[in-house]
Design a protein around this motif. Structure first.
Motif, PDB file in Angstrom:
ATOM      1  N   ASP A 158     -33.926  42.886 145.158  1.00  0.00           N
ATOM      2  CA  ASP A 158     -34.344  41.901 144.163  1.00  0.00           C
ATOM      3  C   ASP A 158     -35.773  42.150 143.696  1.00  0.00           C
ATOM      4  O   ASP A 158     -36.410  41.268 143.106  1.00  0.00           O
ATOM      5  CB  ASP A 158     -34.218  40.486 144.721  1.00  0.00           C
ATOM      6  CG  ASP A 158     -35.050  40.278 145.991  1.00  0.00           C
ATOM      7  OD1 ASP A 158     -35.697  41.244 146.445  1.00  0.00           O
ATOM      8  OD2 ASP A 158     -35.040  39.147 146.516  1.00  0.00           O
ATOM      9  N   SER A 159     -36.279  43.359 143.954  1.00  0.00           N
ATOM     10  CA  SER A 159     -37.621  43.748 143.533  1.00  0.00           C
ATOM     11  C   SER A 159     -37.558  45.048 142.737  1.00  0.00           C
ATOM     12  O   SER A 159     -36.518  45.702 142.643  1.00  0.00           O
ATOM     13  CB  SER A 159     -38.535  43.955 144.748  1.00  0.00           C
ATOM     14  OG  SER A 159     -38.615  42.801 145.536  1.00  0.00           O
ATOM     15  N   ARG A 225     -44.956  46.391 144.604  1.00  0.00           N
ATOM     16  CA  ARG A 225     -43.674  45.685 144.615  1.00  0.00           C
ATOM     17  C   ARG A 225     -43.816  44.334 143.908  1.00  0.00           C
ATOM     18  O   ARG A 225     -44.675  43.526 144.264  1.00  0.00           O
ATOM     19  CB  ARG A 225     -43.196  45.484 146.052  1.00  0.00           C
ATOM     20  CG  ARG A 225     -41.816  44.835 146.184  1.00  0.00           C
ATOM     21  CD  ARG A 225     -41.410  44.762 147.643  1.00  0.00           C
ATOM     22  NE  ARG A 225     -41.229  46.098 148.209  1.00  0.00           N
ATOM     23  CZ  ARG A 225     -40.085  46.785 148.159  1.00  0.00           C
ATOM     24  NH1 ARG A 225     -39.015  46.257 147.562  1.00  0.00           N
ATOM     25  NH2 ARG A 225     -40.004  47.987 148.702  1.00  0.00           N
ATOM     26  N   VAL A 226     -42.966  44.102 142.904  1.00  0.00           N
ATOM     27  CA  VAL A 226     -42.941  42.827 142.184  1.00  0.00           C
ATOM     28  C   VAL A 226     -41.484  42.402 142.008  1.00  0.00           C
ATOM     29  O   VAL A 226     -40.566  43.235 142.100  1.00  0.00           O
ATOM     30  CB  VAL A 226     -43.639  42.919 140.811  1.00  0.00           C
ATOM     31  CG1 VAL A 226     -45.118  43.258 140.961  1.00  0.00           C
ATOM     32  CG2 VAL A 226     -42.955  43.928 139.914  1.00  0.00           C
ATOM     33  N   PRO A 227     -41.229  41.124 141.747  1.00  0.00           N
ATOM     34  CA  PRO A 227     -39.842  40.677 141.551  1.00  0.00           C
ATOM     35  C   PRO A 227     -39.171  41.403 140.378  1.00  0.00           C
ATOM     36  O   PRO A 227     -39.814  41.697 139.361  1.00  0.00           O
ATOM     37  CB  PRO A 227     -39.990  39.186 141.255  1.00  0.00           C
ATOM     38  CG  PRO A 227     -41.293  38.804 141.885  1.00  0.00           C
ATOM     39  CD  PRO A 227     -42.180  39.988 141.712  1.00  0.00           C
TER      40      PRO A 227
END
Length: 391
Positions: A158-159, A225-227
């Protein structure tokens, strides 16, 4: 010429904003700009290599930085024509502050055109409310040829994980958010990354030639790392299409900023030519000097008309919009570079010192022929357009 503009939703277009009031906002924003920056402030910022944070935050919160954000998202909702004249006004005083306006406007325009409805609702009020953004295109091996970008945006559950290096990113030193373009599968994508996210390194460019206070920086993105929801809509499309969305706004903003540079030079030259005496009369009374003044006026008028036509194309959603924008950027940047050189010539030693507005204009204007598509790239695009239309 390819359009280069992806539209996720017709309502994302500021020209479609039913709440926009083009007559109400420009004068207020011009007054805000006049209060925030005068020539002494611009000189101090240029020498210091930075604009005070309170000035940047105030300008953002007052709506100056991205004045085409629609009112329903908290922005002023200006038309391209009104925003262009506002950009020229700021550009006549400080190209560094105008550069921040260009960066913020590019970020907002990218979100408007590529973002899904919920992304626009979440991000645009932040950009209209004072948070600052920078747009990251260029890389060590991908300047004019942005198809050579090596930065990767890779899905992971989900990232997404962002890895790469960006160079000469305007306003990055002030940014809360970074709109990063990179490879995404077989295509490209833009992802919104907090500037303080783990793995983000912002390194200021030391002593740039022009726009010294514009916060130019190099970025390193080490497994950031980001959504996955921070990847804007349109992911997987061609690099040309996605990058063209932001570049179109940037080129328009730079073009109007160049009009401002020319107007600032005209003001300085006019004042000097009327008050400086040589051989028993004002400089303006000498024909060769008068020729320089006439050439400078012609440059300003030519650039203004090219920009006004391009903004009209934006505001009427003309199919000529992209070609008119490239033409405006090409014409205005070349006229600004030549006009600033003319201004230095007229002022001579009076203008050939660090701190004088025309000396600053001379340095700033040269960069305008390089950023957001060099003059050579614009020539290629215009030639392509001419061959498609006239043959």
């Amino acid at each position: 010429m390819a359009d280069g503009t992806a539209v996720a939703d017709p309502a994302a277009d500021p020209a479609a904003d039913p709440a926009a009031d083009p007559a109400a906002g420009p004068d207020r924003l011009r007054a805000v700009a006049a209060e925030l920056v005068d020539d002494s402030a611009a000189d101090a910022w240029d020498r210091a290599g930075g604009i005070p944070e309170e000035i940047v935050r105030t300008a953002g919160a007052q709506g100056l930085m991205a004045a085409q954000i629609p009112r329903r998202y908290g922005g002023p909702g200006l038309s391209s024509a009104d925003n262009g004249e506002l950009t020229a006004f700021v550009g006549s005083r400080c190209s560094s502050l105008r550069s921040l306006m260009t960066s913020q406007g590019m970020a907002a325009w990218t979100v408007q055109r590529l973002g899904e409805r919920q992304q626009r609702a979440a991000l645009l009020p932040r950009l209209a409310g004072g948070e600052q953004a920078a747009v990251a295109f260029s890389e060590p091996e991908a300047g004019s040829d942005l198809s050579a970008m090596a930065t990767r945006i890779e899905p992971d559950g989900d990232s997404v994980v962002v890895t790469g290096e960006k160079v000469w990113i305007t306003a990055a030193c002030y940014a809360d958010l970074l709109v990063v373009f990179g490879r995404y599968g077989d295509g490209a994508a833009a992802v919104v990354v907090p500037a303080t996210a783990p793995g983000v390194t912002v390194e200021r460019v030391p002593e740039p030639m022009g726009c010294r206070a514009a916060g130019h920086a190099h970025l390193r993105l080490d497994g950031v790392r980001v959504p996955a929801g921070d990847v804007l809509g349109g992911a997987g499309q061609s690099t040309e299409l996605l990058v063209g969305t932001a570049l179109s706004y940037g080129r328009m903003s730079v073009a109007w900023g160049c009009v401002g540079i020319l107007r600032g030079c005209l003001t300085a030259v006019g004042r000097h030519a009327r008050t400086r005496h040589q051989f028993g009369k004002p400089l303006a009374g000498h024909q060769l000097v008068a020729r320089h003044v006439a050439e400078l006026l012609a440059a300003e008028q030519t650039a203004t008309r090219a920009c006004a036509h391009a903004s009209h194309c934006w505001d009427t959603r003309s199919p000529e919009m992209v070609s008119a924008t490239v033409l405006a950027k090409y014409v205005s940047s070349r006229q600004a570079a030549a006009g600033a050189a003319t201004a230095v010539q007229v002022l001579a030693s009076a203008g050939a010192r660090d701190g004088h507005p025309v000396a600053r204009a001379y340095r700033d204007a040269k960069l305008m022929e390089i950023i957001e598509g060099s003059s050579e790239i614009c020539e290629l695009l215009l030639a392509e357009h001419a061959l498609s239309v006239y043959t």
